[in-house]
Design an enzyme around this catalytic site. Structure first.
Site, PDB file in Angstrom:
ATOM      1  N   GLU A 205       0.837  -1.207   0.000  1.00  0.00           N
ATOM      2  CA  GLU A 205       0.000   0.000   0.000  1.00  0.00           C
ATOM      3  C   GLU A 205       0.870   1.255   0.000  1.00  0.00           C
ATOM      4  O   GLU A 205       1.913   1.297   0.661  1.00  0.00           O
ATOM      5  CB  GLU A 205      -0.894  -0.014   1.242  1.00  0.00           C
ATOM      6  CG  GLU A 205      -1.994   1.021   1.250  1.00  0.00           C
ATOM      7  CD  GLU A 205      -2.989   0.761   2.385  1.00  0.00           C
ATOM      8  OE1 GLU A 205      -3.379   1.750   3.033  1.00  0.00           O
ATOM      9  OE2 GLU A 205      -3.353  -0.400   2.616  1.00  0.00           O
TER      10      GLU A 205
ATOM     11  N   ASP B 231       0.010   5.412   0.472  1.00  0.00           N
ATOM     12  CA  ASP B 231      -1.115   6.276   0.841  1.00  0.00           C
ATOM     13  C   ASP B 231      -0.789   7.760   0.792  1.00  0.00           C
ATOM     14  O   ASP B 231       0.286   8.186   1.230  1.00  0.00           O
ATOM     15  CB  ASP B 231      -1.557   6.002   2.296  1.00  0.00           C
ATOM     16  CG  ASP B 231      -2.068   4.596   2.508  1.00  0.00           C
ATOM     17  OD1 ASP B 231      -2.618   4.024   1.563  1.00  0.00           O
ATOM     18  OD2 ASP B 231      -1.911   4.079   3.632  1.00  0.00           O
TER      19      ASP B 231
ATOM     20  N   GLU C 129      -3.312  10.464   2.509  1.00  0.00           N
ATOM     21  CA  GLU C 129      -4.573  10.561   3.230  1.00  0.00           C
ATOM     22  C   GLU C 129      -4.735  11.976   3.789  1.00  0.00           C
ATOM     23  O   GLU C 129      -3.882  12.447   4.546  1.00  0.00           O
ATOM     24  CB  GLU C 129      -4.627   9.538   4.360  1.00  0.00           C
ATOM     25  CG  GLU C 129      -4.623   8.105   3.872  1.00  0.00           C
ATOM     26  CD  GLU C 129      -4.593   7.096   5.011  1.00  0.00           C
ATOM     27  OE1 GLU C 129      -5.424   6.181   5.018  1.00  0.00           O
ATOM     28  OE2 GLU C 129      -3.721   7.235   5.895  1.00  0.00           O
TER      29      GLU C 129
END
Length: 348
Positions: free
Chosen positions: A114, A116, A118
Site C-alpha cells: 500500500e 497512501d 490521506e
C-alpha cells in the site's frame, strides 16, 4: 544566503519569499497525458455519491450520513505514476478522510502492499492535515507514517497530488514539489511494495481517529462533503497478479518509459524545495519516533537537524492501517512538535 536565515529579516518577508520559491518550483507542469474516467477507472462503492462530469474528465466523491464513495483503477499496475488534481471539502471537515492511494489488499489479503496519501479533516477554521504512508507485504506492524501541514488551502483550488512507484524508489509529490522519497535498499526486503496494485480514491467517515485522535467526529449537519478529482493520470505497467511474470513488452516499454519520465528524477531545484517543505511543514516522521522504533527502520536516512526537532515525537499516537477504514467504508457504503517548548500537536 541560506533561506532559513531570512527570519532575521522579518517573518512576513520570509513567508512571502518561501511561497514564491514554491510557486516558482512548481511553475512548469509535468509532461502528463490525462485520461477520462471511463478510460481508466470504475466505481468502487457509493455509486449514487460518485458524480462524473458530462465530459467524463472529472469526478466528485460525496460523503453523506448514508455513505461515502470511491473509485478504483480498472487495471492493476506493477509500478507506475498515479496523479490527479484534487480539491477537498471546506468549512467543517472534522472526522473526514479523503484518500488517494494504491493497494492490493483485495487480492493479497494477508500480504498486501500500500502507498497512501490521506487527507485528514479538521474543525471549522483549522487547516487540513495530511499524511503519507507505505506498507509492504502486509507489514502493517511497521507503519511508515509522515504527517504534514500545507502552504495553501486545499479546499479553495485544485492542486496536483502524485505517487511515483518504481523498483528503485517511491516519491510523493504535491504539484511538482517532491515532499518525500523512499529509496529501496536490500535491508527493506519484502517491506518494499513490489506486487501489482490498483489505484483508489475514496472519501469516508474516519471519526474514530482522523481528527485529534477521534475527539472530533463528522458532523453531518454540514453534509454532503464533496471532494473533486480531475486531470487524472495513470502511467505504468498494467499487470495481472495471477500471472507469474508480466509480459516482456510491458516490462521493456512501460517500465523504461516510467523510469525515464521527468517526474522520476528529482532535480537539484526540486530537492531544495523538498528540504524546505520538510523543514517547515512536516510535523511527524516515523524515522525519529524512538518509542515506536528504538532502532530506525532500514530505509531511514537520519538527518541530525531533523532528529533534534523530532526528538520527542515518540509520545504521539496514530490510527491504524488504511485497510480497516476501507473495509468499514464498503460495508457502510463504504504534534506539531516545536523544538523550543515541546508542545504536542492535539491532532496526534
Amino acid at each position: 544566503m541560506d533561506c532559513l536565515c531570512c527570519w532575521s529579516v522579518s517573518k512576513p518577508l520570509y513567508l512571502l519569499l518561501f511561497f514564491y520559491f514554491f510557486s516558482c518550483t512548481a511553475k512548469a507542469a509535468f509532461n502528463l497525458s490525462t485520461i477520462s474516467f471511463d478510460e481508466g477507472y470504475s466505481p468502487l462503492f457509493g455509486d449514487g455519491n460518485l458524480v462524473r462530469s458530462p465530459d467524463g474528465r472529472s469526478a466528485r466523491l460525496l460523503l453523506d450520513r448514508f455513505t461515502g464513495a470511491g473509485f478504483i483503477s480498472s487495471r492493476m499496475y506493477k509500478y507506475g505514476f498515479f496523479s490527479a488534481n484534487i480539491k477537498l471539502p471546506g468549512y467543517y471537515t472534522a472526522g473526514l478522510c479523503v484518500a488517494f492511494y494504491t493497494s492490493n489488499g483485495d487480492v493479497f489479503k494477508k500480504t498486501h502492499d500500500e502507498l497512501d496519501i490521506e487527507f485528514l479533516g479538521n474543525t471549522k477554521g483549522e487547516p487540513w492535515r495530511f499524511q503519507t504512508n507505505l506498507y509492504g507485504n502486509g507489514s502493517t506492524s511497521h507503519g511508515r507514517e509522515e504527517r504534514y501541514r500545507l502552504w495553501f488551502d486545499p479546499s479553495k483550488e485544485f492542486h496536483r497530488y502524485s505517487i511515483l512507484w518504481t523498483a528503485k524508489n517511491i516519491i510523493f509529490y504535491i504539484d511538482d514539489v517532491p515532499i518525500r522519497e523512499v529509496i529501496r535498499n536490500e535491508e527493506m526486503g519484502s517491506d518494499y511494495p513490489s506486487k501489482p496494485m490498483s489505484l483508489y480514491a475514496t472519501i469516508w467517515d474516519a471519526s474514530n481517529w482522523a481528527t485529534s485522535g477521534g475527539k472530533y467526529k463528522v458532523n453531518y449537519k454540514y453534509a454532503p462533503f464533496v471532494s473533486e478529482f480531475k486531470d487524472l493520470a495513470l502511467e505504468g505497467c498494467p499487470s495481472d497478479p495471477i500471472e507469474e511474470f508480466p509480459s516482456f513488452d510491458c516490462y521493456e516499454s512501460d517500465i523504461a518509459r516510467l523510469e525515464n519520465a521527468d517526474y522520476a528524477t528529482i532535480t537539484r531545484r526540486q530537492r531544495s524545495a523538498m528540504r524546505r517543505f520538510r523543514q517547515r511543514y512536516m510535523y511527524y516522521s516515523y524515522c525519529y519516533d524512538a518509542l515506536r522504533y528504538p532502532v530506525p527502520l532500514p530505509e531511514c536516512v537520519i538527518i541530525p537537524s531533523e532528529k533534534e526537532r523530532f526528538r520527542d515525537t515518540g509520545r504521539l499516537k496514530f490510527g491504524g492501517s488504511h485497510q480497516g477504514g476501507k473495509r468499514r467504508s464498503r460495508r457502510r457504503g463504504r504534534g506539531r512538535v516545536q523544538a523550543s517548548n515541546l508542545e504536542y500537536d492535539p491532532d496526534m
